[in-house]
Motif scaffolding. Sequence first.
Motif, PDB file in Angstrom:
ATOM      1  N   ARG A 242       0.857  -1.183   0.000  1.00  0.00           N
ATOM      2  CA  ARG A 242       0.000   0.000   0.000  1.00  0.00           C
ATOM      3  C   ARG A 242       0.893   1.232   0.000  1.00  0.00           C
ATOM      4  O   ARG A 242       1.879   1.297   0.721  1.00  0.00           O
ATOM      5  N   MET A 259      -5.103   8.431  -8.564  1.00  0.00           N
ATOM      6  CA  MET A 259      -5.572   7.825  -7.322  1.00  0.00           C
ATOM      7  C   MET A 259      -4.386   7.632  -6.389  1.00  0.00           C
ATOM      8  O   MET A 259      -3.363   7.076  -6.795  1.00  0.00           O
ATOM      9  N   VAL A 262      -2.889   3.576  -3.615  1.00  0.00           N
ATOM     10  CA  VAL A 262      -3.461   2.355  -4.167  1.00  0.00           C
ATOM     11  C   VAL A 262      -2.789   1.161  -3.504  1.00  0.00           C
ATOM     12  O   VAL A 262      -1.583   1.150  -3.288  1.00  0.00           O
ATOM     13  N   SER A 264      -2.272  -3.219  -3.384  1.00  0.00           N
ATOM     14  CA  SER A 264      -2.260  -4.346  -4.318  1.00  0.00           C
ATOM     15  C   SER A 264      -1.941  -5.632  -3.593  1.00  0.00           C
ATOM     16  O   SER A 264      -1.305  -5.637  -2.523  1.00  0.00           O
ATOM     17  N   ARG A 291      -5.889  -2.711  -6.353  1.00  0.00           N
ATOM     18  CA  ARG A 291      -7.229  -2.375  -5.883  1.00  0.00           C
ATOM     19  C   ARG A 291      -7.662  -1.013  -6.419  1.00  0.00           C
ATOM     20  O   ARG A 291      -6.860  -0.121  -6.630  1.00  0.00           O
ATOM     21  N   ARG A 292      -8.965  -0.866  -6.641  1.00  0.00           N
ATOM     22  CA  ARG A 292      -9.596   0.390  -7.052  1.00  0.00           C
ATOM     23  C   ARG A 292      -9.264   0.790  -8.489  1.00  0.00           C
ATOM     24  O   ARG A 292      -9.704   1.836  -8.949  1.00  0.00           O
ATOM     25  N   VAL A 293      -8.454   0.001  -9.176  1.00  0.00           N
ATOM     26  CA  VAL A 293      -8.151   0.300 -10.572  1.00  0.00           C
ATOM     27  C   VAL A 293      -8.197  -0.999 -11.366  1.00  0.00           C
ATOM     28  O   VAL A 293      -8.102  -2.085 -10.808  1.00  0.00           O
ATOM     29  N   SER A 294      -8.338  -0.852 -12.669  1.00  0.00           N
ATOM     30  CA  SER A 294      -8.376  -2.021 -13.539  1.00  0.00           C
ATOM     31  C   SER A 294      -6.966  -2.304 -14.042  1.00  0.00           C
ATOM     32  O   SER A 294      -6.577  -1.886 -15.130  1.00  0.00           O
TER      33      SER A 294
END
Length: 369
Positions: A242, A259, A262, A264, A291-294
Amino acid sequence: MKIKLFAAAAAALFAASAQAQSSVTLYGVADVGIEYLSKANGATKPNNSNSRVAMQSGNMSGSRWGLRGVEDLGGGLKALFQLESGFSVDTGAGSPDGLFNRIATVGLQGQFGTLTLGRQSTPMYDFGLRYDPMSISPRYSISAIDAGFISRANNAVKYVGNFNGLTASAMYSFAYDGQEIAGQGSKGREYGASLAYASGPFDIGAMYEQRNTGELNARSASIAGGYSFGPAKAFLGYRYARGGDWTVRNSQNQVTTTMAKVSSNLLWAGMAYNMSPALKLTGAAYYQDARRVSADPWLFVLSSDYSLSKRTDVYLNLAYARNRGDSELGLNGNNKGRLTGIALTNTTSDGNPGNKSQFGAVAGIRHVF
């Protein structure tokens, strides 16, 4: 009488020198090969599939030379130092990060363990060496998907102790980037610790590390293990991180979304198999979920290493980076798919993840001296 006194003094000096025996060793690795890389233009021409063939230094191991010294102080206590410098075999150039960019330490070693001060590897790096099936090879390994595994810190105090199969490590850096500034005590601080235990065929470990950049606190935690059976060893690991920024850009390199912090999850598995005393085969797979992204890239690696002697080996490594969504994982670290405090970007706009995947192959020779 004078002769007796002289003989006694000489004997005392000889005994002192015998207790304080010291040695200095010159060592190193020279590793170079030829690499083929597809879609080598990367973000410069995102829709271009131009490949590249180039000579690369440091493929299985980073090319380096170093000096390692030890002095016996008596009573089980030793003084030691290590200086290690990276270089490129293909050009002969040294590292732009300084003469001894890899290691520059001095310390003490005894029954309590080893205590060193200076520039040195972090617990995360040591953890990766132990549990990454590819042992953090520059081409290709876990470091391509998470740069944090090849981290080193300046101004660091580090302790390592081994106790009946249990290895404990802890490090604290006053300023990992070398910038110790008055009034900014927390900025640049880095600390971490790890525990690993090996018994018989089992080997398991855990690690935590935090780096304070002033704006972000990048945190990483990992647990991994290995199991040996016959000529093979299997690896399995998980890392949570993080603290990274995700910056999405369009085809004109304009920022569209940012963002912060982020997180992962990184999973990996692999196996090393000694087909013969000379031939070793290794396979590994790495998957990261941001997380929170593609952005969920895969990395697959196959390696074959053949020893010509105890000091010289030849190798062939193959790798494939499968990008999904907004990820841009590149095989040689030119990617933007890392999360330990490094910004992430997406510069392709065709919407086809398959067009952003990359294949690489490197064949070379390594000599250890």
